[in-house]
Design a protein around this motif. Structure first.
Motif, mmCIF file in Angstrom:
data_model
loop_
_atom_site.group_PDB
_atom_site.id
_atom_site.type_symbol
_atom_site.label_atom_id
_atom_site.label_comp_id
_atom_site.label_asym_id
_atom_site.label_seq_id
_atom_site.Cartn_x
_atom_site.Cartn_y
_atom_site.Cartn_z
ATOM 1 N N UNK A 265 4.153 0.775 -9.765
ATOM 2 C CA UNK A 265 3.375 1.761 -9.991
ATOM 3 C C UNK A 265 3.871 3.074 -9.468
ATOM 4 N N UNK A 266 4.210 4.056 -10.739
ATOM 5 C CA UNK A 266 4.829 5.126 -10.203
ATOM 6 C C UNK A 266 4.780 6.149 -10.721
ATOM 7 N N UNK A 267 5.068 7.379 -10.384
ATOM 8 C CA UNK A 267 4.518 8.736 -11.025
ATOM 9 C C UNK A 267 5.989 9.369 -11.862
ATOM 10 N N UNK A 268 5.305 9.739 -12.678
ATOM 11 C CA UNK A 268 6.424 10.759 -13.399
ATOM 12 C C UNK A 268 7.315 9.988 -14.428
ATOM 13 N N UNK A 269 8.089 10.671 -15.208
ATOM 14 C CA UNK A 269 9.355 9.715 -15.681
ATOM 15 C C UNK A 269 9.894 10.443 -16.145
ATOM 16 N N UNK A 270 10.840 10.658 -16.175
ATOM 17 C CA UNK A 270 12.405 9.837 -15.795
ATOM 18 C C UNK A 270 12.340 9.602 -13.795
ATOM 19 N N UNK A 271 11.889 10.827 -13.455
ATOM 20 C CA UNK A 271 11.527 10.863 -12.184
ATOM 21 C C UNK A 271 9.641 11.496 -11.444
ATOM 22 N N UNK B 260 1.135 -1.425 0.068
ATOM 23 C CA UNK B 260 0.094 0.245 0.127
ATOM 24 C C UNK B 260 1.052 1.202 0.090
ATOM 25 N N UNK B 261 2.119 1.360 0.842
ATOM 26 C CA UNK B 261 2.430 2.454 1.107
ATOM 27 C C UNK B 261 3.740 3.217 -0.649
ATOM 28 N N UNK B 262 3.995 1.529 -0.704
ATOM 29 C CA UNK B 262 5.159 1.996 -1.849
ATOM 30 C C UNK B 262 4.593 1.605 -3.396
ATOM 31 N N UNK B 263 3.129 0.939 -3.607
ATOM 32 C CA UNK B 263 2.723 0.546 -4.665
ATOM 33 C C UNK B 263 3.083 -0.214 -5.517
ATOM 34 N N UNK B 264 4.535 -1.117 -5.096
ATOM 35 C CA UNK B 264 5.241 -2.470 -5.254
ATOM 36 C C UNK B 264 3.867 -3.743 -5.397
ATOM 37 N N UNK B 265 3.994 -3.486 -6.569
ATOM 38 C CA UNK B 265 3.038 -5.162 -7.314
ATOM 39 C C UNK B 265 3.868 -6.265 -7.211
ATOM 40 N N UNK C 158 -3.909 6.058 -4.796
ATOM 41 C CA UNK C 158 -4.554 5.506 -3.279
ATOM 42 C C UNK C 158 -5.566 5.923 -3.551
ATOM 43 N N UNK C 159 -6.253 4.978 -4.447
ATOM 44 C CA UNK C 159 -8.074 5.141 -4.175
ATOM 45 C C UNK C 159 -8.254 4.643 -3.297
ATOM 46 N N UNK C 160 -9.544 4.662 -2.256
ATOM 47 C CA UNK C 160 -9.976 3.809 -1.599
ATOM 48 C C UNK C 160 -10.487 2.221 -2.309
ATOM 49 N N UNK C 161 -11.030 2.943 -3.834
ATOM 50 C CA UNK C 161 -11.832 1.087 -3.982
ATOM 51 C C UNK C 161 -10.998 0.132 -4.274
ATOM 52 N N UNK D 130 -9.981 -6.859 0.382
ATOM 53 C CA UNK D 130 -10.846 -8.440 0.329
ATOM 54 C C UNK D 130 -10.282 -9.682 -0.631
ATOM 55 N N UNK D 131 -9.123 -9.285 -1.658
ATOM 56 C CA UNK D 131 -8.735 -10.415 -2.173
ATOM 57 C C UNK D 131 -7.540 -10.733 -1.040
ATOM 58 N N UNK D 132 -7.609 -10.374 -0.181
ATOM 59 C CA UNK D 132 -6.557 -10.674 0.656
ATOM 60 C C UNK D 132 -4.923 -10.353 -0.182
ATOM 61 N N UNK D 133 -4.427 -9.298 -0.607
ATOM 62 C CA UNK D 133 -3.324 -8.953 -1.351
ATOM 63 C C UNK D 133 -2.978 -7.712 -0.662
ATOM 64 N N UNK D 134 -3.275 -7.515 -0.338
ATOM 65 C CA UNK D 134 -2.799 -5.968 0.297
ATOM 66 C C UNK D 134 -1.919 -5.783 1.471
ATOM 67 N N UNK D 135 -0.812 -5.271 1.146
ATOM 68 C CA UNK D 135 -0.333 -5.464 2.405
ATOM 69 C C UNK D 135 0.195 -4.065 2.955
#
Length: 169
Positions: free
Chosen positions: A137-143, A68-73, A154-157, A164-169
């Protein structure tokens, strides 16, 4: 005889109630789709509606964990390979992040071979790098400083669906 007449409709109604849920579409949850007609990144922002491809490039089933905090999947090996094999031009390849096929935000798969900057959400594709298991999932390129606006990741949905899927850390 009356008992049989009452029993038959009740049995029929019970069978219908058991069958109908199996016919309804399952909630898909979080997924990332390519655009249906491979819409160029430069045109995405100007469009009011974008059709998504029939199948997601990343589905909830492909996700091992979402930080959740880094948007790393963290992905399954098959899903990671599928993403890294995408043909991504130096101008990016559009995607749409959805929950239950409803669009939440759009972005672009991007390659480090690109010399173009991008003020949007990106997922980097490294086709020649050693195998890993995670994407960001990052913002902007190259920075990130090139990104302007609110962070849609960070959309709540999205977080509710991943929880619900048990994937969030």
């Amino acid at each position: 005889m009356k008992t049989r007449l009452l029993f038959a409709p009740a049995l029929f109604l019970t069978l219908i109630l058991l069958i109908i849920p199996g016919c309804s579409p399952q909630a898909e949850g979080f997924a990332i789709y390519l655009t249906k007609d491979n819409i160029p990144v430069a045109q995405m922002e100007a469009l009011s509606h974008v059709e998504i491809a029939e199948e997601p490039v990343i589905s909830s089933k492909d996700i091992v964990a979402y930080k959740e905090d880094t948007h790393e999947i963290k992905l399954t090996a098959e899903a990671y390979e599928r993403v890294m094999q995408l043909e991504v031009p130096t101008s990016g390849k559009s995607f749409v992040v959805c929950v239950d096929k409803g669009p939440i935000y759009w972005g672009a798969f991007w390659t480090a071979l690109s010399s173009q900057s991008f003020d949007g959400v990106t997922i980097m594709v490294f086709p020649f790098s050693p195998p890993r298991d995670s994407i960001m999932i990052e913002l902007g390129y190259p920075e990130p400083s090139l990104y302007q606006g609110e962070d849609p990741r960070s959309n709540p949905l999205i977080f509710e669906s991943l929880e619900e899927a048990g994937k969030l850390q």
